[in-house]
Scaffold this active site. Structure first.
Site, mmCIF file in Angstrom:
data_model
loop_
_atom_site.group_PDB
_atom_site.id
_atom_site.type_symbol
_atom_site.label_atom_id
_atom_site.label_comp_id
_atom_site.label_asym_id
_atom_site.label_seq_id
_atom_site.Cartn_x
_atom_site.Cartn_y
_atom_site.Cartn_z
ATOM 1 N N LYS A 94 46.064 84.637 -5.695
ATOM 2 C CA LYS A 94 45.730 84.917 -4.290
ATOM 3 C C LYS A 94 46.601 86.061 -3.779
ATOM 4 O O LYS A 94 46.123 86.954 -3.065
ATOM 5 C CB LYS A 94 45.920 83.655 -3.441
ATOM 6 C CG LYS A 94 44.811 82.653 -3.661
ATOM 7 C CD LYS A 94 45.099 81.279 -3.073
ATOM 8 C CE LYS A 94 44.008 80.313 -3.534
ATOM 9 N NZ LYS A 94 44.267 78.922 -3.170
ATOM 10 N N GLN B 101 48.615 75.296 -0.453
ATOM 11 C CA GLN B 101 47.990 75.030 -1.756
ATOM 12 C C GLN B 101 48.008 73.530 -2.062
ATOM 13 O O GLN B 101 49.066 72.900 -2.014
ATOM 14 C CB GLN B 101 48.742 75.820 -2.844
ATOM 15 C CG GLN B 101 48.096 75.750 -4.207
ATOM 16 C CD GLN B 101 46.725 76.441 -4.260
ATOM 17 O OE1 GLN B 101 46.547 77.529 -3.735
ATOM 18 N NE2 GLN B 101 45.765 75.809 -4.889
ATOM 19 N N ASP C 146 40.968 78.172 4.783
ATOM 20 C CA ASP C 146 40.341 77.316 3.773
ATOM 21 C C ASP C 146 39.187 76.511 4.375
ATOM 22 O O ASP C 146 38.404 75.900 3.646
ATOM 23 C CB ASP C 146 41.373 76.313 3.209
ATOM 24 C CG ASP C 146 41.893 76.729 1.839
ATOM 25 O OD1 ASP C 146 41.218 77.519 1.171
ATOM 26 O OD2 ASP C 146 42.972 76.250 1.460
#
Ligand code: NAP
Length: 285
Positions: free
Chosen positions: A52, A96, A119
């Site tokens: 990322k 994460q 997200d």
């Protein structure tokens, strides 16, 4: 023989668009910024976070990384999220997952400002997906829709079957297909006669987490088959949820693993970060 839906090529095109938008925003407003929090030393998570970071840098998005030790407590983690929520130069925040044992994923998701939730895991954003009034699109399902669009696979009126009902893939996937007027079934581990459903699918999405779970006899001739699965085999290679070799003889479209859905997920994260920056700019105007 099926047409291969090349996630690497499509994601490269999306990243180019993102890079152009990031450059324009940097010139007219400020550089888009994504903050990524990693807790602990899970090797797979470290790889995802590194990827990322690289993807952000390559597109001109500022990337902030916070790597906290595995024994971090909840107040410390929530304090970091709060700090990033309050930082006007941070557009997107991502923690994460999975988190180490003892830390609540639910609490962290709830703590992230929905306007920075790139997200799209916060209930505000999942609720918006239900109503079709999108804020951020969930990255993996949005990446799949992008693949379908770019390969000219229409959803309207089609029988769509999603295997898997997780909050991050199966359920939002079904909603995006429904929002494009697909006739959608969601299958799961309690579904009776799974093959009866899958054989009727014009668009079949497999998000199960079991290698080569979808076999050719479960697939309709001419279907578009999307393989979300990422399974690490004993030989170290990645394998999808679909028996690729056999199914590609029957399907009209198929995504490979690796190189299908995976690269699209990061590309859509970058796109969401650009959306977040644009929204910030609008608010500040
Ligand atoms: P998950 O939370 O474990 O969900 C798996 C789903 O599969 C569950 O809904 C489960 O049903 C269903 N299932 C399990 N066995 C089944 C069976 N025998 N028949 C029918 N359904 C069955 O997994 P996930 O997070 O959605 O991820 C799925 C896969 O996609 C994993 O391999 C993951 O690594 C991969 N993934 C890839 C990306 C990407 O970017 N490419 C992103 C996210 C995930 P129940 O609900 O009844 O248990």
């Amino acid at each position: 023989m099926a047409i291969l839906m090349d996630g690497k090529a499509v994601s490269a095109a999306v990243r180019e668009e993102v890079a152009r938008e990031a450059a324009a925003l940097t010139e007219q407003y400020r550089q888009p910024c994504l903050a990524v929090i990693l807790v602990g030393d899970d090797p797979a998570s470290e790889v995802y976070v590194r990827n990322k970071h690289k993807a952000c840098e390559a597109c001109g998005i500022r990337s902030l990384q916070y790597h906290l030790p595995a024994d971090t407590d909840m107040p410390t983690l929530l304090a970091l999220v709060q700090k990033l929520n309050n930082d006007p130069t941070v557009d997107g925040i991502l923690c994460q997952l999975p988190l180490p044992q003892g830390l609540s994923e639910k609490e962290v998701i709830l703590a992230i400002d929905p306007k920075k939730d790139v997200d799209a895991f916060h209930p505000v954003n999942t609720g918006r997906i239900m109503s079709g009034d999108y804020g951020f699109l969930p990255c993996t399902p949005a990446g799949i829709m992008e693949l379908l669009h770019r390969y000219g696979v229409t959803v309207k009126g089609k029988n769509c079957v999603v295997i898997g009902r997780s909050n991050i893939v199966g359920k939002p996937m079904a909603m995006l297909l429904l929002n494009e007027s697909g006739t959608v079934s969601i299958c799961h581990s309690k579904t009776e006669d799974l093959a009866f459903h899958t054989r009727n699918a014009d668009i079949l999405v497999a998000a199960v987490g079991k290698p080569r779970f979808v076999t050719a006899d479960m697939v309709k001739d001419g279907a578009a088959v999307i393989d979300v699965g990422i399974n690490r085999m004993p030989n170290g290679k990645l394998c999808g949820d679909v028996d690729f070799e056999a199914v590609q003889q029957k399907a009209a479209y198929i995504t490979p693993v690796p190189g299908g859905v995976g690269p699209m997920t990061i590309a859509m994260l970058l796109k969401n970060t650009i959306t977040a920056t644009r929204n910030h700019w609008e608010e500040e105007k």
